[in-house]
Design a protein around this motif. Sequence first.
Motif, PDB file in Angstrom:
ATOM      1  N   ASP A   1     -16.700  51.355   6.951  1.00 42.06           N
ATOM      2  CA  ASP A   1     -16.007  52.477   7.575  1.00 42.06           C
ATOM      3  C   ASP A   1     -15.394  53.593   6.377  1.00 42.06           C
ATOM      4  O   ASP A   1     -14.970  53.105   5.249  1.00 42.06           O
TER       5      ASP A   1
ATOM      6  N   ALA B   1     -20.324  63.670  12.656  1.00 42.01           N
ATOM      7  CA  ALA B   1     -19.817  62.535  11.931  1.00 42.01           C
ATOM      8  C   ALA B   1     -21.089  61.443  12.003  1.00 42.01           C
ATOM      9  O   ALA B   1     -21.568  60.676  11.140  1.00 42.01           O
TER      10      ALA B   1
ATOM     11  N   SER C   1     -23.373  54.481  19.194  1.00 44.31           N
ATOM     12  CA  SER C   1     -22.796  55.563  19.826  1.00 44.31           C
ATOM     13  C   SER C   1     -23.425  56.216  21.018  1.00 44.31           C
ATOM     14  O   SER C   1     -24.653  56.005  21.032  1.00 44.31           O
TER      15      SER C   1
ATOM     16  N   VAL D   1      -8.334  51.246   7.705  1.00 47.14           N
ATOM     17  CA  VAL D   1      -9.171  50.667   8.815  1.00 47.14           C
ATOM     18  C   VAL D   1      -9.942  49.396   7.909  1.00 47.14           C
ATOM     19  O   VAL D   1      -9.780  48.276   8.615  1.00 47.14           O
TER      20      VAL D   1
ATOM     21  N   ASP E   1     -12.596  55.085   6.414  1.00 46.75           N
ATOM     22  CA  ASP E   1     -11.104  54.897   6.219  1.00 46.75           C
ATOM     23  C   ASP E   1     -10.609  53.895   5.513  1.00 46.75           C
ATOM     24  O   ASP E   1     -10.785  52.520   6.260  1.00 46.75           O
TER      25      ASP E   1
ATOM     26  N   THR F   1     -18.543  60.521  18.677  1.00 47.93           N
ATOM     27  CA  THR F   1     -19.229  61.459  19.013  1.00 47.93           C
ATOM     28  C   THR F   1     -18.526  62.276  20.005  1.00 47.93           C
ATOM     29  O   THR F   1     -18.605  62.493  21.211  1.00 47.93           O
TER      30      THR F   1
HETATM   31  N1  LIG Z   1     -14.347  53.537  23.276  1.00 48.37           N
HETATM   32  C1  LIG Z   1     -15.331  52.965  24.272  1.00 48.37           C
HETATM   33  O1  LIG Z   1     -14.830  52.294  24.835  1.00 48.37           O
HETATM   34  C2  LIG Z   1     -16.567  53.208  24.128  1.00 48.37           C
HETATM   35  C3  LIG Z   1     -17.688  52.337  24.892  1.00 48.37           C
HETATM   36  C4  LIG Z   1     -19.034  52.384  24.847  1.00 48.37           C
HETATM   37  C5  LIG Z   1     -19.606  53.613  23.932  1.00 48.37           C
HETATM   38  N2  LIG Z   1     -18.645  54.213  23.118  1.00 48.37           N
HETATM   39  C6  LIG Z   1     -19.134  55.220  22.281  1.00 48.37           C
HETATM   40  O2  LIG Z   1     -19.211  54.639  21.043  1.00 48.37           O
HETATM   41  C7  LIG Z   1     -19.034  55.493  19.935  1.00 48.37           C
HETATM   42  C8  LIG Z   1     -17.828  55.389  18.885  1.00 48.37           C
HETATM   43  O3  LIG Z   1     -16.680  55.255  19.796  1.00 48.37           O
HETATM   44  P1  LIG Z   1     -15.286  54.648  19.352  1.00 48.37           P
HETATM   45  O4  LIG Z   1     -14.140  54.799  20.588  1.00 48.37           O
HETATM   46  O5  LIG Z   1     -15.358  53.382  18.898  1.00 48.37           O
HETATM   47  O6  LIG Z   1     -15.015  55.577  18.215  1.00 48.37           O
HETATM   48  P2  LIG Z   1     -13.665  55.360  17.400  1.00 48.37           P
HETATM   49  O7  LIG Z   1     -13.121  56.993  16.803  1.00 48.37           O
HETATM   50  O8  LIG Z   1     -12.615  54.454  17.751  1.00 48.37           O
HETATM   51  O9  LIG Z   1     -14.266  55.015  15.899  1.00 48.37           O
HETATM   52  C9  LIG Z   1     -15.067  55.746  15.199  1.00 48.37           C
HETATM   53  C10 LIG Z   1     -15.037  54.910  13.482  1.00 48.37           C
HETATM   54  O10 LIG Z   1     -16.063  55.582  12.756  1.00 48.37           O
HETATM   55  C11 LIG Z   1     -15.614  55.748  11.543  1.00 48.37           C
HETATM   56  N3  LIG Z   1     -16.255  56.942  10.857  1.00 48.37           N
HETATM   57  C12 LIG Z   1     -16.240  58.103  10.882  1.00 48.37           C
HETATM   58  N4  LIG Z   1     -17.226  58.688  10.141  1.00 48.37           N
HETATM   59  C13 LIG Z   1     -17.620  57.688   9.336  1.00 48.37           C
HETATM   60  C14 LIG Z   1     -18.845  57.670   8.332  1.00 48.37           C
HETATM   61  N5  LIG Z   1     -19.546  58.702   8.039  1.00 48.37           N
HETATM   62  N6  LIG Z   1     -19.226  56.319   7.880  1.00 48.37           N
HETATM   63  C15 LIG Z   1     -18.254  55.241   8.223  1.00 48.37           C
HETATM   64  N7  LIG Z   1     -17.512  55.266   9.297  1.00 48.37           N
HETATM   65  C16 LIG Z   1     -17.296  56.601   9.875  1.00 48.37           C
HETATM   66  C17 LIG Z   1     -13.883  56.418  11.773  1.00 48.37           C
HETATM   67  O11 LIG Z   1     -13.285  56.319  10.749  1.00 48.37           O
HETATM   68  C18 LIG Z   1     -13.704  55.606  13.016  1.00 48.37           C
HETATM   69  O12 LIG Z   1     -13.074  54.256  12.423  1.00 48.37           O
HETATM   70  C19 LIG Z   1     -18.920  56.783  20.674  1.00 48.37           C
HETATM   71  O13 LIG Z   1     -19.941  57.610  20.584  1.00 48.37           O
HETATM   72  C20 LIG Z   1     -18.472  56.472  22.009  1.00 48.37           C
HETATM   73  O14 LIG Z   1     -18.962  57.364  22.955  1.00 48.37           O
HETATM   74  C21 LIG Z   1     -17.094  53.963  23.256  1.00 48.37           C
END
Ligand SMILES: NC(=O)c1ccc[n+]([C@@H]2O[C@H](COP(=O)([O-])OP(=O)(O)OC[C@H]3O[C@@H](n4cnc5c(N)ncnc54)[C@H](O)[C@@H]3O)[C@@H](O)[C@H]2O)c1
Length: 434
Positions: A30, A96, A121, A35, A32, A84
């Motif tokens: 990640d 991203a 994603s 994190v 961050d 996304t």
């Molecule tokens: N939240 C859910 O319940 C859920 C369920 C199914 C699918 N999704 C999909 O999964 C994807 C992620 O969702 P999420 O809720 O986990 O997002 P989130 O925002 O909680 O996590 C994303 C992570 O990616 C990191 N990041 C960003 N750019 C980066 C890079 N270049 N290199 C490394 N790390 C990087 C961020 O720091 C963050 O920790 C989305 O497309 C979402 O639609 C989410």
Amino acid sequence: MRINVVGSGYVGTTLASSLAALGHEVTAIDIDEEVVATINDGRAPIHEPGLDDLVAEHAGDRLRATTEYDAVADADVTFLAIQTPSREDGSIDTGALAAAARSTGEALAGGTERHLVVVKSTVVPPALADVRDALATGLGEPLATADGDGRVAFGTNPEFLREGSAVDDFRAPDKLVFGTDVSWAGDLLDEVYAPITADHDAAVIHTDPETGMMIKYANNAFLAAKVSLINDLANACKEFGIDAYEVADAIGLDGRIGERFLRSGLGWGGSCFPKDTNALIAAAEAAGYEPAMLNAAVEVNDRQPERLLDLLADHVALDGARIAVLGLAFKPGTDDVRNSRALPVIEGLHERGAEVVAYDPVAMDNMRAVAPDVTYADSAAAALDGADGALLVTDWDEFAALDGEFDAMADPVVIDGRRGVEARDGIVYEGLTW
Ligand SMILES: NC(=O)c1ccc[n+]([C@@H]2O[C@H](COP(=O)([O-])OP(=O)(O)OC[C@H]3O[C@@H](n4cnc5c(N)ncnc54)[C@H](O)[C@@H]3O)[C@@H](O)[C@H]2O)c1
Ligand SMILES: O=c1ccn([C@@H]2O[C@H](COP(=O)(O)OP(=O)(O)O[C@H]3O[C@H](CO)[C@@H](O)[C@H](O)[C@H]3O)[C@@H](O)[C@H]2O)c(=O)[nH]1
């Protein structure tokens, strides 16, 4: 197997720690630093039941976190679990995710071993090309093809877990969708999930990357539309003086309808339904199709917070009133406030001149970051104390146990958006759809 998970948010942390629990060697990457430090400290960076324990059990052993992409090439498979988000027009921003795909490609450049990069994603099918291109650009060579050429393959493996039960959902999925045109890549995905399919009866669907993602969007669209349809019917029930929950219980007995996702009220929020429905609408419109049902589902959903405020206004003069908002998370069991129905409710209360005193068991820090102009109470009792009215926005169990706390209200009017508390003597109680 050695597996990378890029992105350690809700999905990435659940995936990485769950894969470690299945016996894989996992590197979580990640950008961050906080994190990464949190995971290496043995804690989850987000609130999700059971996730802290899972991270604590495997961090420093089969799970390690880093900000460096150098580790990528040591593994067989890399999952991309990057956000996304929606743009203004509802379409998704793949910036991203494409950046992470490009960094992954760069880390794999010049290698000799086969590697599979999987999009976890949620990405509308036409936008997958952005991610594929970014990966190939970083790699500096063409991606693997169906006829066997190429070393680095591309695939999709959409995630169906729900927040609040993410760990259990990941371990016991009803289906696994593997989207890749490259047969050895499909075999790798079978291998990743073999510990799950060995003792759990999940359907495994092998398809192409775009169809894989369309299954994800169709799944969410169907559920969001189901909730909007019950809300549409429930709003009519309310006008007729009929309890929509009694109607829902009865129609749910028809196996073709099914009893789940028939809870009417404030409607759907969260990081997925609103974003994914809007993204699908935007992608369909860009392709020349106007999805009428999906547009209607959004319209019904957008109405519910305003209907809740109108009901409250029937009992309380809102200008200058102090209103308790119980629940801020988009649903119980999570600290996630992304697209929570609490946001339009709070905004609407402010527009109508009310002061908002809010309480949530776990989501107050996240809400404070986006809604600083709210008074945050330490408990439901403190929020209710002296309030001129209360709105039930999230159906946390602890709210169902409230009783005498309502007596401390200046004006005991409770409008319930989730059927989360019982009507009781001494308070004016009204449900949004019953
Ligand atoms: N939240 C859910 O319940 C859920 C369920 C199914 C699918 N999704 C999909 O999964 C994807 C992620 O969702 P999420 O809720 O986990 O997002 P989130 O925002 O909680 O996590 C994303 C992570 O990616 C990191 N990041 C960003 N750019 C980066 C890079 N270049 N290199 C490394 N790390 C990087 C961020 O720091 C963050 O920790 C989305 O497309 C979402 O639609 C989410
Ligand atoms: O009968 C119901 C069921 C749900 N909701 C609301 O719908 C929203 C979404 O709920 P839920 O689906 O339980 O939560 P999510 O964690 O957002 O999970 C959805 O979105 C995820 C991300 O795409 C998918 O992986 C899951 O399969 C899908 O259920 C919440 O605001 C709920 O309050 C209702 O109003 N009535």
